[in-house]
Design an enzyme around this catalytic site. Sequence first.
Site, short mmCIF file in Angstrom:
data_model
loop_
_atom_site.label_atom_id
_atom_site.label_comp_id
_atom_site.label_asym_id
_atom_site.label_seq_id
_atom_site.Cartn_x
_atom_site.Cartn_y
_atom_site.Cartn_z
N THR A 375 0.86 -1.16 0.00
CA THR A 375 0.00 0.00 0.00
C THR A 375 0.91 1.22 0.00
O THR A 375 2.03 1.15 0.46
CB THR A 375 -0.85 -0.07 1.29
OG1 THR A 375 -1.64 -1.24 1.23
CG2 THR A 375 -1.70 1.15 1.50
N THR A 393 -3.78 0.96 -2.80
CA THR A 393 -3.19 -0.35 -2.51
C THR A 393 -3.44 -1.36 -3.62
O THR A 393 -4.42 -1.26 -4.37
CB THR A 393 -3.77 -0.91 -1.19
OG1 THR A 393 -3.06 -2.11 -0.84
CG2 THR A 393 -5.25 -1.23 -1.29
N ASN A 395 -2.97 -4.46 -2.24
CA ASN A 395 -2.97 -5.40 -1.12
C ASN A 395 -1.54 -5.84 -0.83
O ASN A 395 -0.80 -5.10 -0.21
CB ASN A 395 -3.91 -6.60 -1.32
CG ASN A 395 -4.16 -7.31 0.02
OD1 ASN A 395 -4.01 -6.68 1.06
ND2 ASN A 395 -4.52 -8.56 -0.01
N SER A 446 -11.19 -2.66 4.79
CA SER A 446 -9.82 -2.19 4.67
C SER A 446 -9.35 -1.58 5.98
O SER A 446 -10.15 -1.25 6.86
CB SER A 446 -9.76 -1.13 3.57
OG SER A 446 -8.52 -0.49 3.55
N SER A 447 -8.03 -1.42 6.11
CA SER A 447 -7.47 -0.68 7.25
C SER A 447 -6.88 0.65 6.81
O SER A 447 -6.32 1.38 7.64
CB SER A 447 -6.36 -1.50 7.92
OG SER A 447 -6.85 -2.72 8.38
N1 GLY Z 1 -5.18 -4.23 1.60
C1 GLY Z 1 -4.94 -3.66 2.86
C2 GLY Z 1 -6.06 -2.81 3.34
O1 GLY Z 1 -6.82 -2.30 2.52
O2 GLY Z 1 -6.20 -2.63 4.52
#
Ligand code: GLY
Length: 564
Positions: A375, A393, A395, A446-447
């Site tokens: 990301t 991102t 991922n 997502s984070s």
């Molecule tokens: N792919 C990591 C996130 O979106 O948190």
Amino acid sequence: MRKAINPGAVLALVLLILIGGCDSVKVTRCFTTGAVASGSAVASEVGSEVFRRGGNAFDAAVAVGFALAVVKPQAGNIGGGGFAVVREGQTGQVAALDFRETAPKAAARDMYLNDSGEVIENLSTVGALSAGVPGTVAGLHALWEKYGTMPWEDLVTIAAELADTGFVVAVSQAEMLSDYYVPLSEFPETKTLLYPAGRPPQAGDRLVLKDLAGTLFLIAAEGPRAFYTGHTADQIVACMEKNGGLITAEDLEEYLPVWRRPVHFSFDSLDVYGMPPPSSGGIILGQMLKLLEPYDHSSFTSRSPEQIHMFCEAARLAYADRAEHLGDPEFYDNPSGLLDSTYLAERRRKLPLETAGVSADVRAGNPLKYESDQTTHFSVCDTDGNMVAITVTLNANFGSRLAVDGAGFLLNSEMDDFAIKPGHPNLWGLVGSEANKIESGKRMLSSMSPTLVLKGDRPFLVLGSRGGSKIITAVAQAIIDCSRFKLPLLEIMSRPRFHHQWLPDVIFFEKGGLTEATRQKLIDKGHEVRERSAYGGLHMIMIDASGLLCAVADPRDEGAVAGY
Ligand code: GLY
């Protein structure tokens, strides 16, 4: 009014960037017109040049976003997705833009399980089936359409020229391309794209991405149409058909970014704006900061065992809620009580002040009662009060590892961010439940936490990070270091990070980041403490009371700041 950049000027910019003129020294640099902090010196310089030519923070952000898709193919992208939290200076309005990938229409809850209900290894993380419908091109276009002042074509052309002429491979990028040589070479399209000499490039070599240049020139000329219904869409569908993926022409044609109301809460004297679901970032950041807010920090120092303990206990509670309660709001009713003060007061009673809690004993709360490396992040702002925090991102690093033949870009592996099986940890060790199960057309949780902070009505911080599940704790630590410990910007960025996410029940900290005494005190409190490599790439801008824009790129990243 739209201002034009002439093509000669674009070429001059590309030459300037190629010859040098990019500053990757890790210092705080302050600017009077516009500032960019990103994970790439070249991309930051692109944004700076847009400011020089009269563009605003949104124009610069669009150009930086596309430039990152060229110079950081492991994370910057047009084959992935992201989020933006933005403030328009003129009106003071803050908005959130969701350009997260969606599950293809043909996706189904158990698509990554075998007949016995076991997870099939790598299916959700590698190859065509791991890819969601990309959102980045539509997202950057929506941002430009609403707030941009310069011609779209000019902003995208800068990146197209960069791909066409090539860019110099940085030291850490050469290492990463070398580390990934074997797994990426399993995909012939990706090998041709990233290893044109048939071997990993050395630092200092030039990587030329002609196919990507062609795709970007098309997007520059035709807008998102080229990507979602035109030539690039045909290439993506052909790639899916050849490699057994699910994304169809209809999936691409129907993809839409969504404007959402940002998560808003106060912390100390600050107003914090974060990303709402389908990101967990804004709510979990809010939970952690609000859980900690009443506690006096004046007897702690930053990274003392007491601070780390309190922070991790707040994180334990918040991430337990993340696993249970959050998912795409179009498919799942995210409880609105997650930031309710009465709910948080009840949760706070579970926060052990002296000894470590036990994650097995901690469950998500019941907020319904209170209803009322992968990301990359970049921060951009200008002196008109425009603020742009964007995280994008693929991922994992290089996403699905699958490049779209002839189009020059990698597809994401975002499907792994769904709870592919209840309780099964994803790539980031996060577990999930019903709220985040796979459904046709749904966005995965997502984070990513692009964040804006205001002090009164005054723009103050633009920040965000890479780092998967650790993004939210990295952003929270930066805000606490700023508000509670009054650390200078460069110090905030350099502080060692630590992380807890409920499961696994462990405090992770960056190698060398804790003194032996601190580590021992945490163990004495009952915590398991585990060292790991450095993480996060937190790029941040602080606007001082005089309006000066001061920016720092994370020393862990090969990024830089630039501005005008
Ligand atoms: N792919 C990591 C996130 O979106 O948190």
